[in-house]
Design a protein around this motif. Structure first.
Motif, PDB file in Angstrom:
ATOM      1  N   PRO A   1      -2.825   4.349   5.178  1.00  0.00           N
ATOM      2  CA  PRO A   1      -1.614   4.639   4.395  1.00  0.00           C
ATOM      3  C   PRO A   1      -0.341   4.052   4.986  1.00  0.00           C
ATOM      4  O   PRO A   1       0.649   3.904   4.281  1.00  0.00           O
ATOM      5  CB  PRO A   1      -1.539   6.171   4.405  1.00  0.00           C
ATOM      6  CG  PRO A   1      -2.265   6.577   5.637  1.00  0.00           C
ATOM      7  CD  PRO A   1      -3.366   5.566   5.798  1.00  0.00           C
TER       8      PRO A   1
ATOM      9  N   PHE B   1      -0.359   1.510  -2.002  1.00  0.00           N
ATOM     10  CA  PHE B   1       0.279   2.560  -2.809  1.00  0.00           C
ATOM     11  C   PHE B   1      -0.409   2.823  -4.155  1.00  0.00           C
ATOM     12  O   PHE B   1      -0.516   3.959  -4.572  1.00  0.00           O
ATOM     13  CB  PHE B   1       1.782   2.295  -3.038  1.00  0.00           C
ATOM     14  CG  PHE B   1       2.487   1.633  -1.864  1.00  0.00           C
ATOM     15  CD1 PHE B   1       2.344   2.145  -0.574  1.00  0.00           C
ATOM     16  CD2 PHE B   1       3.258   0.494  -2.024  1.00  0.00           C
ATOM     17  CE1 PHE B   1       2.962   1.540   0.517  1.00  0.00           C
ATOM     18  CE2 PHE B   1       3.885  -0.123  -0.932  1.00  0.00           C
ATOM     19  CZ  PHE B   1       3.726   0.406   0.335  1.00  0.00           C
TER      20      PHE B   1
ATOM     21  N   GLN C   1       5.246   4.803  -0.845  1.00  0.00           N
ATOM     22  CA  GLN C   1       4.132   5.534  -0.237  1.00  0.00           C
ATOM     23  C   GLN C   1       4.389   7.037  -0.288  1.00  0.00           C
ATOM     24  O   GLN C   1       3.464   7.808  -0.492  1.00  0.00           O
ATOM     25  CB  GLN C   1       3.867   5.055   1.203  1.00  0.00           C
ATOM     26  CG  GLN C   1       2.542   5.532   1.790  1.00  0.00           C
ATOM     27  CD  GLN C   1       1.320   5.088   0.977  1.00  0.00           C
ATOM     28  OE1 GLN C   1       1.202   5.389  -0.223  1.00  0.00           O
ATOM     29  NE2 GLN C   1       0.397   4.390   1.601  1.00  0.00           N
TER      30      GLN C   1
END
Ligand SMILES: Nc1ncnc2c1ncn2[C@@H]1O[C@H](COP(=O)(O)OP(=O)(O)OP(=O)(O)O)[C@@H](O)[C@H]1O
Ligand SMILES: [Mg+2]
Length: 256
Positions: free
Chosen positions: A172, A96, A152
């Motif tokens: 991600p 993040f 996120q």
């Protein structure tokens, strides 16, 4: 404007010399069209992060050529590179990378410092971006007070707040459970549908359903490269009404 948003020719990244010489990327050729959603896979150490960092102007190749929007980046001053990065490229990382002692809202507003918006406009645009990702009630929280999935999504809001046309995402969903991971992928899907170009590294083959092209890397080179959507069916860039940003875009276009 060039339809090829990114062109890499014989890109090589070498570490060390002589006995310690190793190549993170070797004679790497890749042409990326505007609107592609590329997923990059491959074993640990094959050069995926190195590739994203070079594309994102955070790192430079040892040799070879990189053109961004038809312009060779080798000729661009570091100052202009920083500005290009702020305006054109959004980054999303596995962990993040939010700044822990800034509020979620201030984190998301951060990239706008580099595009010279006044603070009140920055916070308004950041707030709009957070609303898009259903985090409006979390604006004044600190990152540590959010779940991984929420952090996120805040990081995605930060990546898109300056309306960049290239989104680079390095694993991600690597730290997320499957539910949060799906939510993040759906957000990326909607950003892609607006005509933005996404290059994402993942270890999860199930996520490739979101991609228009899947590249497998091996030892700093492309092993396989498969397009699942033809070039003429890629999404076109559309203007999204997001507060002040729309006005800025329109006036930019008038200048051209
Ligand atoms: N600063 C550095 N000095 C020396 N070697 C490096 C450096 N950074 C990366 N490398 C090497 O370059 C190669 C590619 O690294 P990279 O981080 O791009 O791999 P990756 O594909 O992202 O791996 P992972 O899936 O584990 O994240 C690795 O062999 C790594 O050891
Ligand atoms: Mg990596």
């Amino acid at each position: 404007m060039s339809e090829n948003i990114i062109e890499l020719k014989k890109l090589t990244k070498r570490y060390g010399y002589g006995d310690t010489e190793s190549f993170a990327l070797k004679d790497f050729d890749l042409t990326i069209k505007r609107g592609e959603f590329i997923m990059i896979m491959g074993p640990s150490g094959c050069g995926k992060t190195t590739l994203l960092n070079i594309i994102g102007l955070l790192d430079r190749a040892t040799s070879g050529e990189y053109s961004l929007n038809g312009e060779n980046v080798a000729g661009i001053s570091s100052r202009r590179k920083a500005r290009l990065r702020a305006k054109k490229i959004g980054f999303i990382f596995q962990n993040f990378n939010l700044i822990q002692d800034l509020s979620v809202l201030e984190n998301v507003a951060l990239p706008l410092v580099y595009v010279n918006q006044p603070r009140t406009v920055r916070l308004k645009n950041a707030s709009d971006a957070l609303s898009r990702f259903h985090l409006q009630e979390k604006e004044y929280y600190l990152p540590s007070q959010l779940s991984g999935g929420q952090q996120q999504r805040a990081a995605i809001a930060r990546a898109i707040v300056s309306d960049p046309e290239i989104i680079l995402a390095d694993e991600p969903t690597g730290n997320l459970d499957s539910r949060a991971s799906t939510a993040v992928m759906e957000e990326l899907k909607s950003i892609h549908a607006e005509g933005n170009t996404i290059i994402m590294v993942t270890h999860n083959p199930a996520l490739t359903v979101y991609a228009t092209r899947v590249i497998n890397m091996l030892d700093g080179q492309i092993d396989t490269d498969i397009k699942t959507v033809s070039d003429q069916n890629l999404p076109q860039k559309i203007e999204v009404k997001r507060g002040k940003r729309r006005k800025r875009k329109l006036s930019n276009r008038r200048k051209k």
